[in-house]
Design a protein around this motif. Structure first.
Motif, PDB file in Angstrom:
ATOM      1  N   CYS A 297       0.901  -1.186  -0.223  1.00  0.00           N
ATOM      2  CA  CYS A 297      -0.199  -0.039  -0.114  1.00  0.00           C
ATOM      3  C   CYS A 297       0.987   1.373  -0.042  1.00  0.00           C
ATOM      4  CB  CYS A 297      -0.739   0.013   1.133  1.00  0.00           C
ATOM      5  SG  CYS A 297      -1.886   1.374   1.296  1.00  0.00           S
TER       6      CYS A 297
ATOM      7  N   CYS B  96       0.046   2.972   3.920  1.00  0.00           N
ATOM      8  CA  CYS B  96       0.245   2.551   5.173  1.00  0.00           C
ATOM      9  C   CYS B  96       1.758   1.481   5.054  1.00  0.00           C
ATOM     10  CB  CYS B  96      -0.654   1.948   5.963  1.00  0.00           C
ATOM     11  SG  CYS B  96      -1.487   0.618   5.032  1.00  0.00           S
TER      12      CYS B  96
ATOM     13  N   CYS C  16      -4.341  -0.529   0.028  1.00  0.00           N
ATOM     14  CA  CYS C  16      -5.113  -1.674   0.816  1.00  0.00           C
ATOM     15  C   CYS C  16      -6.510  -1.250   0.963  1.00  0.00           C
ATOM     16  CB  CYS C  16      -4.212  -2.035   2.074  1.00  0.00           C
ATOM     17  SG  CYS C  16      -4.441  -0.723   3.388  1.00  0.00           S
TER      18      CYS C  16
ATOM     19  N   CYS D 120      -7.070   1.702   3.636  1.00  0.00           N
ATOM     20  CA  CYS D 120      -6.830   2.842   3.125  1.00  0.00           C
ATOM     21  C   CYS D 120      -7.640   3.257   2.011  1.00  0.00           C
ATOM     22  CB  CYS D 120      -5.260   2.958   2.714  1.00  0.00           C
ATOM     23  SG  CYS D 120      -4.078   2.854   3.968  1.00  0.00           S
TER      24      CYS D 120
HETATM   25 ZN   LIG Z   1      -2.700   0.842   3.480  1.00  0.00          ZN
END
Ligand SMILES: [Zn+2]
Length: 117
Positions: free
Chosen positions: A84, A87, A105, A108
């Protein structure tokens, strides 16, 4: 991510990229032909401008997706593919399988859709 898996996604992305490039070229061609057709009368012209708007929207979507695919291929070169961008958690294989050009992801992505990211 191991090389075999990376190659697999790379192929998927490149196939998608080729399809998008072809679709964009075809749509642009259709737009030009709609313009150049001397046999159309006024009613057709109105229909034409509607068609052109539709075609324009179509290329716009295709281009946005193409950008995402290109970005994903660039991330492959930086070995950042599969995580991602926000993050840095590893993306789920299932998610990559469905949308290999995804940047986020699920967590997110949801935050982004709610405007929290
Ligand atoms: Zn993420």
């Amino acid at each position: 991510m191991d090389k075999k898996r990376l190659d697999y996604y790379k192929k998927k992305l490149q196939t998608r990229r080729d399809e998008l490039l072809k679709a964009i070229a075809r749509t642009e061609q259709e737009g030009r032909e709609a313009d150049e057709d001397p046999t159309v009368d006024l009613a057709d012209k109105a229909a034409n401008s509607y068609t052109k708007e539709f075609l324009f929207g179509q290329t716009h979507n295709d281009r946005s997706l193409l950008q995402l695919v290109d970005d994903a291929l660039a991330r492959m070169k930086d070995s950042a593919f599969g995580e991602c961008v926000s993050c840095h958690e590893e993306l789920q294989q299932k998610r990559l399988e469905a949308v290999p050009w995804t940047r986020y992801c699920i967590t997110c992505q949801e935050k982004k859709e709610k405007g929290l990211l």
